[in-house]
Design a protein around this motif. Structure first.
Motif, PDB file in Angstrom:
ATOM      1  N   LEU A 400       0.832  -1.200   0.000  1.00  0.00           N
ATOM      2  CA  LEU A 400       0.000   0.000   0.000  1.00  0.00           C
ATOM      3  C   LEU A 400       0.870   1.254   0.000  1.00  0.00           C
ATOM      4  CD1 LEU A 400      -2.818   1.272   0.143  1.00  0.00           C
ATOM      5  CD2 LEU A 400      -2.669   1.117   2.644  1.00  0.00           C
ATOM      6  N   ALA A 401       1.944   1.222   0.785  1.00  0.00           N
ATOM      7  CA  ALA A 401       2.856   2.373   0.807  1.00  0.00           C
ATOM      8  C   ALA A 401       3.477   2.601  -0.570  1.00  0.00           C
ATOM      9  CB  ALA A 401       3.948   2.147   1.862  1.00  0.00           C
ATOM     10  N   GLN A 404       0.738   3.912  -3.077  1.00  0.00           N
ATOM     11  CA  GLN A 404       0.445   5.324  -2.843  1.00  0.00           C
ATOM     12  C   GLN A 404       1.570   6.208  -3.369  1.00  0.00           C
ATOM     13  OE1 GLN A 404      -0.252   5.268   1.410  1.00  0.00           O
ATOM     14  NE2 GLN A 404      -2.473   5.200   1.136  1.00  0.00           N
ATOM     15  N   SER A 407       1.348   6.244  -7.175  1.00  0.00           N
ATOM     16  CA  SER A 407       0.220   7.075  -7.622  1.00  0.00           C
ATOM     17  C   SER A 407       0.549   8.547  -7.470  1.00  0.00           C
ATOM     18  CB  SER A 407      -1.026   6.727  -6.801  1.00  0.00           C
ATOM     19  OG  SER A 407      -1.366   5.365  -6.945  1.00  0.00           O
ATOM     20  N   ALA A 408       1.168   8.920  -6.348  1.00  0.00           N
ATOM     21  CA  ALA A 408       1.526  10.324  -6.126  1.00  0.00           C
ATOM     22  C   ALA A 408       2.529  10.816  -7.158  1.00  0.00           C
ATOM     23  CB  ALA A 408       2.090  10.496  -4.713  1.00  0.00           C
TER      24      ALA A 408
END
Length: 510
Positions: A400-401, A404, A407-408
């Motif tokens: 998940l990290a 994210q 995506s950022a």
């Protein structure tokens, strides 16, 4: 404890313990000595981690020679964290090895193992800690050689003729990679006049763009072999499965991660000006490693080979975080390294239990293990779900990290690949579960060649093996429980990696 002693102890104490163990050949004494040394080193490493997290990096100049002329050991957040996790894994696998009998075999044919295993294991521990703590490229080469020399012994210690031939691939590739590594160190020294990594931070920046980029790519290739990145991974799936289960477990957990650490350290510290070129290259390699590794895994019929290919695949997640070259990406990579060390070690420990109970790791020859041992089914299911990234396990937290961060950064294609590979990993774990643990219980497979020490055969599973596996499963479950503090620590480590100022200041002074 004085800072110099605290930083040097994880390297020096295992080497001293190995020397003593060679002189004291009584198996109980060697066991106690190895366990005691690793316990002391683990305690020291934990205290060191707390210290550097609070006060910043610590550097020690061996022999009083000031950097960049002497041997430098540096403990920052990343190095200290990885030493802690590595020593925990080494201690648990040692108990597993003793339980299986790899460390202390009873038969006279394997008596040499009784005298050699514990000293070699401690040398391996020293090499791993040295690789994380060294502050210059040449001693990083030395650390790899210490680690690999010990691994050569461990991978062939109980092997029969066929296994030795397979292990030769590992040895030959490692020797070629070492030759390329020392060549790279020589080229770096020729170009800059130094091999101290803190000193290289400034020296490399002054090189012409083409020379700097060539050195960055050369070091990426050198450490890419060690980390089993695409297309340099071919040696791993053929080499790891031939070793005894505890040896394979510690190799799976640590050796490729040392290579990944070396890539992260050198690319962030030495080549920050080449991010625009190196970043896309690393992301491309990460995507290829993710896909090729997992496709290889789902095509296998042996548990060890499936897991060996997942090692290759999931190194791609670590490289994904590095390729983003952001604090969030590197924080995810650091957290994923911690998760992967523990979970891959756990899965190979479980694989050893499977072979012990079923007599083989061939998926088409075993079934119904969960009916014979519900505990064995649970011990496999928990790390398998974590590896696949199913919430709320550690793999989900780390992935998940990374997702994210990707995506950022707007790198949607690598995010898509990462999600796809996570689903394929779940499929690969489901294949193992459906073949080996589900269905009608099959009869144990008798050992076709009892003289081959690598083949475990069909025997009762010692409590020490099960207990050690339970312990490492619990360590894996602790990662998501401590996910918030661990991610915060990983984020601070990532900030240090990109800034580099605390590291350089600790080594070279103000």
């Amino acid at each position: 404890m004085p800072p110099g002693v605290a930083v040097a102890l994880p390297v020096l104490l295992p080497l001293l313990g190995a020397a003593v163990a060679l002189l004291v050949r009584a198996a109980p004494v060697q066991r106690a000595l190895a366990a005691g040394v690793l316990a002391v080193v683990g305690t020291d490493a934990l205290l060191l981690l707390l210290r550097v997290d609070a006060d910043g990096p610590l550097a020690v100049q061996a022999g009083g020679w000031a950097a960049p002329f002497g041997i430098t050991l540096v403990a920052d957040r990343l190095a200290a964290l990885l030493v802690v996790v590595s020593v925990v894994v080494l201690l648990v696998v040692l108990a597993y090895a003793v339980g299986q009998g790899v460390a202390d075999p009873a038969d006279e044919r394997s008596a040499r193992v009784r005298f050699v295993f514990h000293p070699t294991y401690l040398v391996l521990a020293a090499g791993v800690c040295f690789a994380f703590l060294t502050g210059d490229l040449f001693n990083l080469f030395v650390a790899f050689e210490v680690m690999l020399t010990a691994s050569y012994v461990l991978i062939t210690l109980q092997a029969g003729p066929e296994a030795v031939r397979s292990a030769m691939t590992y040895i030959v590739v490692s020797l070629l990679a070492s030759a390329l590594f020392v060549t790279a160190v020589g080229l770096v020294y020729a170009a800059t006049g130094t091999v101290n990594m803190a000193d290289l931070r400034g020296a490399v920046a002054e090189l012409p763009d083409g020379v700097r980029l060539a050195l960055a790519l050369l070091l990426l290739v050198v450490f890419g072999v060690k980390a089993a990145l695409f297309p340099l991974y071919f040696w791993l799936p053929d080499s790891y499965p031939v070793a005894p289960a505890p040896v394979t477990a510690v190799f799976a957990g640590l050796l490729t991660k040392v290579g990944a650490y070396a890539i992260i350290r050198t690319q962030t510290l030495l080549f920050p000006d080449d991010v625009d070129v190196i970043g896309p290259v690393v992301l491309t390699v990460a995507g290829a490693t993710l896909l090729v590794g997992i496709l290889g895994a789902i095509a296998q019929n042996e548990v060890k080979r499936v897991l060996s290919f997942t090692i290759v695949s999931h190194i791609g997640y670590i490289m994904m975080g590095l390729g983003l070259f952001t604090v969030a990406g590197l924080a995810g990579a650091v957290l994923y390294v911690v998760h992967h060390i523990v979970i891959q070690t756990t899965l190979f420990c479980v694989e050893g239990l499977v072979e012990r109970r079923a007599g083989t790791g061939q998926l088409d020859r075993i079934s119904g293990l969960a009916h014979r041992s519900a505990l064995l089914g649970v011990l496999f299911a928990l790390p398998a779900l974590s590896l696949a990234g199913v919430p709320p396990f550690s793999g989900f937290v780390a992935k998940l990290a990374l997702l994210q961060a990707g995506s950022a950064a707007g790198s949607w294609w690598i995010v898509g690949i990462a999600v796809l590979v996570s689903l394929l990993t779940l499929y690969a774990m489901a294949v193992i579960w459906g073949s080996a643990f589900w269905g009608v219980p099959s009869d144990p497979v008798a050992d076709a060649d009892p003289s081959d020490a690598v083949t475990v055969g069909v025997r009762a599973v010692p409590r020490a093996m099960t207990g050690a596996t339970v312990a490492v499963v619990l360590v894996g479950l602790a990662i998501p429980v401590l996910g918030g503090p661990l991610y915060a620590l990983s984020e601070r480590a990532a900030t240090d990696l990109l800034a580099a100022t605390p590291y350089v200041t600790a080594v070279l002074g103000g």
